[in-house]
Design a protein around this motif. Structure first.
Motif, mmCIF file in Angstrom:
data_model
loop_
_atom_site.group_PDB
_atom_site.id
_atom_site.type_symbol
_atom_site.label_atom_id
_atom_site.label_comp_id
_atom_site.label_asym_id
_atom_site.label_seq_id
_atom_site.Cartn_x
_atom_site.Cartn_y
_atom_site.Cartn_z
ATOM 1 N N CYS A 70 53.757 24.902 69.527
ATOM 2 C CA CYS A 70 53.315 25.636 70.713
ATOM 3 C C CYS A 70 53.564 27.136 70.513
ATOM 4 O O CYS A 70 54.656 27.550 70.119
ATOM 5 C CB CYS A 70 54.059 25.129 71.932
ATOM 6 S SG CYS A 70 53.692 26.029 73.440
ATOM 7 N N ARG A 72 53.811 29.302 72.765
ATOM 8 C CA ARG A 72 54.640 29.880 73.828
ATOM 9 C C ARG A 72 56.108 29.482 73.692
ATOM 10 O O ARG A 72 56.980 30.328 73.750
ATOM 11 C CB ARG A 72 54.127 29.435 75.202
ATOM 12 C CG ARG A 72 52.808 30.095 75.570
ATOM 13 C CD ARG A 72 52.512 29.875 77.037
ATOM 14 N NE ARG A 72 51.079 29.981 77.292
ATOM 15 C CZ ARG A 72 50.432 29.352 78.269
ATOM 16 N NH1 ARG A 72 51.109 28.568 79.096
ATOM 17 N NH2 ARG A 72 49.141 29.492 78.426
ATOM 18 N N CYS A 73 56.367 28.153 73.551
ATOM 19 C CA CYS A 73 57.765 27.723 73.572
ATOM 20 C C CYS A 73 58.305 27.351 72.202
ATOM 21 O O CYS A 73 59.507 27.155 72.041
ATOM 22 C CB CYS A 73 57.944 26.561 74.549
ATOM 23 S SG CYS A 73 57.152 25.038 74.004
ATOM 24 N N CYS A 119 51.492 23.639 74.286
ATOM 25 C CA CYS A 119 51.836 22.226 74.470
ATOM 26 C C CYS A 119 51.317 21.706 75.802
ATOM 27 O O CYS A 119 51.046 20.528 75.956
ATOM 28 C CB CYS A 119 53.338 22.014 74.329
ATOM 29 S SG CYS A 119 54.308 22.900 75.560
ATOM 30 N N CYS A 123 52.791 25.544 80.246
ATOM 31 C CA CYS A 123 54.012 25.744 79.466
ATOM 32 C C CYS A 123 54.668 27.057 79.896
ATOM 33 O O CYS A 123 54.024 28.098 79.902
ATOM 34 C CB CYS A 123 53.689 25.786 77.980
ATOM 35 S SG CYS A 123 55.103 26.263 76.963
#
Ligand SMILES: [Zn+2]
Length: 148
Positions: A70, A72-73, A119, A123
């Motif tokens: 992902c 972002r995370c 994801c 998210c």
């Protein structure tokens, strides 16, 4: 399935129905080896193939499962990349038994990979998921804080 997954996506033009044929199967052709993009299983395909003179026209669907990271995370998640409008045209001669669509199909799947995979649509990203740092005693001042 007992049969092994093919390493190429081949169309048997020598035995192709002149009216065209729908071909389905799985071919293990996306051999990427990237830390953040890991394909698993093969490309599942459902393709309509038809010969027009010496030109083989193929169109249909492709699907490939991936483990992605992902953007972002930073968590790994799995997803299926789908192409609904795969098309290819291959010149074939009388003596060719197979037309090889391996490169076309592989490129099409790779182009369909998201540039910034996430994801989940919602998210929250890395910052929100991170816990407050341990061993930094500036945070302990907050623990003693009483909110009247
Ligand atoms: Zn995420």
């Amino acid at each position: 399935m007992a049969e092994e997954t093919e390493k190429k996506l081949l169309i048997d033009v020598a035995r192709l129905d002149p009216e065209g044929e729908t071909l389905e199967g799985e071919a293990d052709i996306v051999d990427l080896d990237e830390p953040f993009v890991k394909p698993f299983g093969g490309v599942r395909y459902s393709l309509k193939a038809q010969l027009f003179g010496t030109e083989l026209l193929v169109r249909g669907r492709l699907e490939q499962d991936f483990d992605l990271v992902c953007s972002r995370c930073g968590e790994t998640f799995d997803t299926t990349v789908k192409v609904d409008d795969f098309t290819a045209s291959v010149e074939v001669s009388q003596k060719d038994q197979f037309a090889d669509l391996t490169v076309d199909a592989r490129e099409c799947i790779i182009l369909a990979l998201p540039t910034y995979p996430v994801c989940a649509e919602d998210c929250p990203g890395f910052a929100q998921k991170a816990e407050k740092p341990k061993g930094d005693d500036r945070w302990s001042a907050l623990d003693g804080l009483k909110v009247e």
